[in-house]
Design a protein around this motif. Sequence first.
Motif, PDB file in Angstrom:
ATOM      1  N   ASP A  29       0.827  -1.203   0.000  1.00 15.09           N
ATOM      2  CA  ASP A  29       0.000   0.000   0.000  1.00 15.09           C
ATOM      3  C   ASP A  29       0.864   1.257   0.000  1.00 15.09           C
ATOM      4  OD1 ASP A  29      -2.330  -1.444  -0.098  1.00 15.09           O
ATOM      5  OD2 ASP A  29      -2.731  -1.325   2.045  1.00 15.09           O
ATOM      6  N   ARG A  30       1.985   1.241   0.701  1.00 15.05           N
ATOM      7  CA  ARG A  30       2.889   2.389   0.701  1.00 15.05           C
ATOM      8  C   ARG A  30       3.456   2.633  -0.697  1.00 15.05           C
ATOM      9  NH1 ARG A  30       6.965   0.737   3.242  1.00 15.05           N
ATOM     10  NH2 ARG A  30       8.459   0.965   1.582  1.00 15.05           N
ATOM     11  N   GLU A  31       3.758   1.551  -1.410  1.00 11.50           N
ATOM     12  CA  GLU A  31       4.261   1.688  -2.784  1.00 11.50           C
ATOM     13  C   GLU A  31       3.216   2.339  -3.684  1.00 11.50           C
ATOM     14  OE1 GLU A  31       5.720  -2.069  -4.215  1.00 11.50           O
ATOM     15  OE2 GLU A  31       7.090  -2.269  -2.520  1.00 11.50           O
ATOM     16  N   ILE A  32       1.959   2.006  -3.492  1.00  9.66           N
ATOM     17  CA  ILE A  32       0.892   2.607  -4.304  1.00  9.66           C
ATOM     18  C   ILE A  32       0.725   4.076  -3.936  1.00  9.66           C
ATOM     19  CG2 ILE A  32      -1.581   2.549  -4.830  1.00  9.66           C
ATOM     20  CD1 ILE A  32      -1.329  -0.549  -4.537  1.00  9.66           C
ATOM     21  N   ILE A  33       0.809   4.399  -2.659  1.00 11.49           N
ATOM     22  CA  ILE A  33       0.743   5.808  -2.243  1.00 11.49           C
ATOM     23  C   ILE A  33       1.902   6.575  -2.865  1.00 11.49           C
ATOM     24  CG2 ILE A  33       0.959   7.390  -0.286  1.00 11.49           C
ATOM     25  CD1 ILE A  33      -0.534   5.276   1.408  1.00 11.49           C
ATOM     26  N   GLU A  34       3.099   5.997  -2.843  1.00 11.88           N
ATOM     27  CA  GLU A  34       4.251   6.672  -3.427  1.00 11.88           C
ATOM     28  C   GLU A  34       4.116   6.798  -4.946  1.00 11.88           C
ATOM     29  OE1 GLU A  34       7.792   4.791  -1.914  1.00 11.88           O
ATOM     30  OE2 GLU A  34       7.715   6.009  -0.090  1.00 11.88           O
ATOM     31  N   THR A  35       3.470   5.834  -5.568  1.00 11.57           N
ATOM     32  CA  THR A  35       3.173   5.952  -6.999  1.00 11.57           C
ATOM     33  C   THR A  35       2.309   7.187  -7.235  1.00 11.57           C
ATOM     34  OG1 THR A  35       3.362   3.578  -7.388  1.00 11.57           O
ATOM     35  CG2 THR A  35       2.020   4.830  -8.954  1.00 11.57           C
ATOM     36  N   ALA A  36       1.303   7.379  -6.392  1.00 11.74           N
ATOM     37  CA  ALA A  36       0.428   8.546  -6.506  1.00 11.74           C
ATOM     38  C   ALA A  36       1.170   9.838  -6.167  1.00 11.74           C
ATOM     39  CB  ALA A  36      -0.789   8.375  -5.602  1.00 11.74           C
ATOM     40  N   LEU A  37       2.287   9.740  -5.480  1.00 16.60           N
ATOM     41  CA  LEU A  37       3.124  10.890  -5.155  1.00 16.60           C
ATOM     42  C   LEU A  37       4.024  11.254  -6.344  1.00 16.60           C
ATOM     43  CD1 LEU A  37       5.059  11.233  -1.835  1.00 16.60           C
ATOM     44  CD2 LEU A  37       6.222  11.620  -3.968  1.00 16.60           C
ATOM     45  N   TYR A  38       4.674  10.264  -6.930  1.00 20.22           N
ATOM     46  CA  TYR A  38       5.662  10.512  -7.985  1.00 20.22           C
ATOM     47  C   TYR A  38       5.058  10.750  -9.368  1.00 20.22           C
ATOM     48  CZ  TYR A  38       9.533   9.202  -4.931  1.00 20.22           C
ATOM     49  OH  TYR A  38      10.460   9.166  -3.917  1.00 20.22           O
ATOM     50  N   ASP A  94      -1.523   4.664 -15.328  1.00 21.19           N
ATOM     51  CA  ASP A  94      -1.047   4.153 -14.041  1.00 21.19           C
ATOM     52  C   ASP A  94      -1.494   5.038 -12.883  1.00 21.19           C
ATOM     53  OD1 ASP A  94       0.090   2.074 -15.404  1.00 21.19           O
ATOM     54  OD2 ASP A  94       2.158   2.824 -15.255  1.00 21.19           O
ATOM     55  N   LEU A  95      -1.534   6.345 -13.109  1.00 20.37           N
ATOM     56  CA  LEU A  95      -1.988   7.272 -12.076  1.00 20.37           C
ATOM     57  C   LEU A  95      -3.476   7.049 -11.776  1.00 20.37           C
ATOM     58  CD1 LEU A  95      -1.218   9.566 -10.204  1.00 20.37           C
ATOM     59  CD2 LEU A  95      -1.652  11.164 -12.089  1.00 20.37           C
ATOM     60  N   LYS A  96      -4.249   6.782 -12.797  1.00 16.14           N
ATOM     61  CA  LYS A  96      -5.677   6.502 -12.591  1.00 16.14           C
ATOM     62  C   LYS A  96      -5.862   5.217 -11.791  1.00 16.14           C
ATOM     63  CE  LYS A  96     -10.081   5.963 -14.848  1.00 16.14           C
ATOM     64  NZ  LYS A  96     -10.872   6.033 -16.038  1.00 16.14           N
ATOM     65  N   ILE A  97      -5.086   4.200 -12.114  1.00 21.40           N
ATOM     66  CA  ILE A  97      -5.157   2.931 -11.375  1.00 21.40           C
ATOM     67  C   ILE A  97      -4.810   3.160  -9.907  1.00 21.40           C
ATOM     68  CG2 ILE A  97      -4.052   0.671 -11.097  1.00 21.40           C
ATOM     69  CD1 ILE A  97      -3.811   0.643 -14.228  1.00 21.40           C
ATOM     70  N   ALA A  98      -3.726   3.914  -9.671  1.00 24.32           N
ATOM     71  CA  ALA A  98      -3.308   4.194  -8.284  1.00 24.32           C
ATOM     72  C   ALA A  98      -4.377   4.996  -7.551  1.00 24.32           C
ATOM     73  CB  ALA A  98      -1.976   4.939  -8.276  1.00 24.32           C
ATOM     74  N   GLY A  99      -4.935   6.010  -8.218  1.00 24.26           N
ATOM     75  CA  GLY A  99      -5.980   6.828  -7.590  1.00 24.26           C
ATOM     76  C   GLY A  99      -7.220   6.025  -7.252  1.00 24.26           C
ATOM     77  N   ASN A 100      -7.623   5.148  -8.157  1.00 27.86           N
ATOM     78  CA  ASN A 100      -8.783   4.288  -7.887  1.00 27.86           C
ATOM     79  C   ASN A 100      -8.521   3.381  -6.690  1.00 27.86           C
ATOM     80  OD1 ASN A 100     -10.222   5.387 -10.012  1.00 27.86           O
ATOM     81  ND2 ASN A 100      -9.709   3.740 -11.443  1.00 27.86           N
ATOM     82  N   TYR A 101      -7.309   2.837  -6.616  1.00 27.30           N
ATOM     83  CA  TYR A 101      -6.959   1.961  -5.494  1.00 27.30           C
ATOM     84  C   TYR A 101      -6.988   2.743  -4.181  1.00 27.30           C
ATOM     85  CZ  TYR A 101      -4.509  -1.458  -2.632  1.00 27.30           C
ATOM     86  OH  TYR A 101      -4.170  -2.343  -1.641  1.00 27.30           O
ATOM     87  N   MET A 129      -7.516   5.541   1.302  1.00 25.42           N
ATOM     88  CA  MET A 129      -6.193   6.116   1.549  1.00 25.42           C
ATOM     89  C   MET A 129      -6.116   7.471   0.871  1.00 25.42           C
ATOM     90  SD  MET A 129      -3.605   2.874   1.195  1.00 25.42           S
ATOM     91  CE  MET A 129      -4.223   2.203  -0.347  1.00 25.42           C
ATOM     92  N   GLU A 130      -5.349   8.384   1.465  1.00 24.69           N
ATOM     93  CA  GLU A 130      -5.182   9.718   0.913  1.00 24.69           C
ATOM     94  C   GLU A 130      -3.718  10.134   1.006  1.00 24.69           C
ATOM     95  OE1 GLU A 130      -7.917  12.690   2.413  1.00 24.69           O
ATOM     96  OE2 GLU A 130      -9.354  11.101   2.914  1.00 24.69           O
ATOM     97  N   LEU A 131      -3.365  11.069   0.147  1.00 19.10           N
ATOM     98  CA  LEU A 131      -2.014  11.610   0.090  1.00 19.10           C
ATOM     99  C   LEU A 131      -2.136  13.113  -0.056  1.00 19.10           C
ATOM    100  CD1 LEU A 131       1.109  11.484  -0.513  1.00 19.10           C
ATOM    101  CD2 LEU A 131       0.455  11.169  -2.898  1.00 19.10           C
ATOM    102  N   ILE A 187      -2.772   9.241   4.698  1.00 22.20           N
ATOM    103  CA  ILE A 187      -3.891   8.794   5.523  1.00 22.20           C
ATOM    104  C   ILE A 187      -4.238   7.392   5.060  1.00 22.20           C
ATOM    105  CG2 ILE A 187      -6.277   9.181   6.223  1.00 22.20           C
ATOM    106  CD1 ILE A 187      -5.746  12.183   5.757  1.00 22.20           C
ATOM    107  N   TYR A 188      -4.069   6.461   5.976  1.00 19.81           N
ATOM    108  CA  TYR A 188      -4.270   5.044   5.677  1.00 19.81           C
ATOM    109  C   TYR A 188      -5.377   4.516   6.569  1.00 19.81           C
ATOM    110  CZ  TYR A 188      -3.358   0.059   5.214  1.00 19.81           C
ATOM    111  OH  TYR A 188      -3.486  -1.294   4.982  1.00 19.81           O
ATOM    112  N   LYS A 189      -6.539   4.319   5.965  1.00 17.53           N
ATOM    113  CA  LYS A 189      -7.694   3.771   6.673  1.00 17.53           C
ATOM    114  C   LYS A 189      -7.967   4.531   7.968  1.00 17.53           C
ATOM    115  CE  LYS A 189      -7.162  -0.580   4.348  1.00 17.53           C
ATOM    116  NZ  LYS A 189      -7.160  -2.000   4.331  1.00 17.53           N
ATOM    117  N   GLY A 190      -7.940   5.866   7.861  1.00 21.50           N
ATOM    118  CA  GLY A 190      -8.275   6.730   8.988  1.00 21.50           C
ATOM    119  C   GLY A 190      -7.113   7.124   9.872  1.00 21.50           C
ATOM    120  N   VAL A 191      -5.942   6.552   9.680  1.00 21.21           N
ATOM    121  CA  VAL A 191      -4.776   6.874  10.497  1.00 21.21           C
ATOM    122  C   VAL A 191      -3.824   7.733   9.668  1.00 21.21           C
ATOM    123  CG1 VAL A 191      -2.814   5.930  11.774  1.00 21.21           C
ATOM    124  CG2 VAL A 191      -5.003   4.730  11.794  1.00 21.21           C
ATOM    125  N   GLU A 192      -3.423   8.878  10.227  1.00 23.59           N
ATOM    126  CA  GLU A 192      -2.549   9.790   9.507  1.00 23.59           C
ATOM    127  C   GLU A 192      -1.096   9.596   9.931  1.00 23.59           C
ATOM    128  OE1 GLU A 192      -2.227  14.519   8.399  1.00 23.59           O
ATOM    129  OE2 GLU A 192      -3.453  13.916  10.099  1.00 23.59           O
TER     130      GLU A 192
END
Length: 120
Positions: free
Chosen positions: A8-17, A57-64, A70-72, A87-92
Amino acid sequence: MTRIPDNDREIIETALYLPMLLKILERDKVLIEQGSFKIKSPYVDIVENAIKAVRKDLKIAGNYLRKEKMELEEIKRDADFTMYSFIYKGVEEHHTYFNPRLRNRTEELLRIYLQIDSTG
């Protein structure tokens, strides 16, 4: 210590980069179109194909991220570091990235999406 699983962190970082990469590709496309290349279309095609792949790929990451709640968000930036809120399932959690590392990873992704072998 992060509570976010590696996948999940890798997907968040994908949405970051990927937004950074998209901005670079779009700016470079304009520079190529305005440049003094004799034949521009092959270069433009390469960059456009990369832009399409990044957007997909960004759309896939955003949908996930939405599906998994999860939020970034970028919190603050200075000359050396950028801090993000994950923000991962309510925890920041706050994660700080060294700006040269952000640039280097974005360059790595640029090579991947342009299919350039950096080993020479």
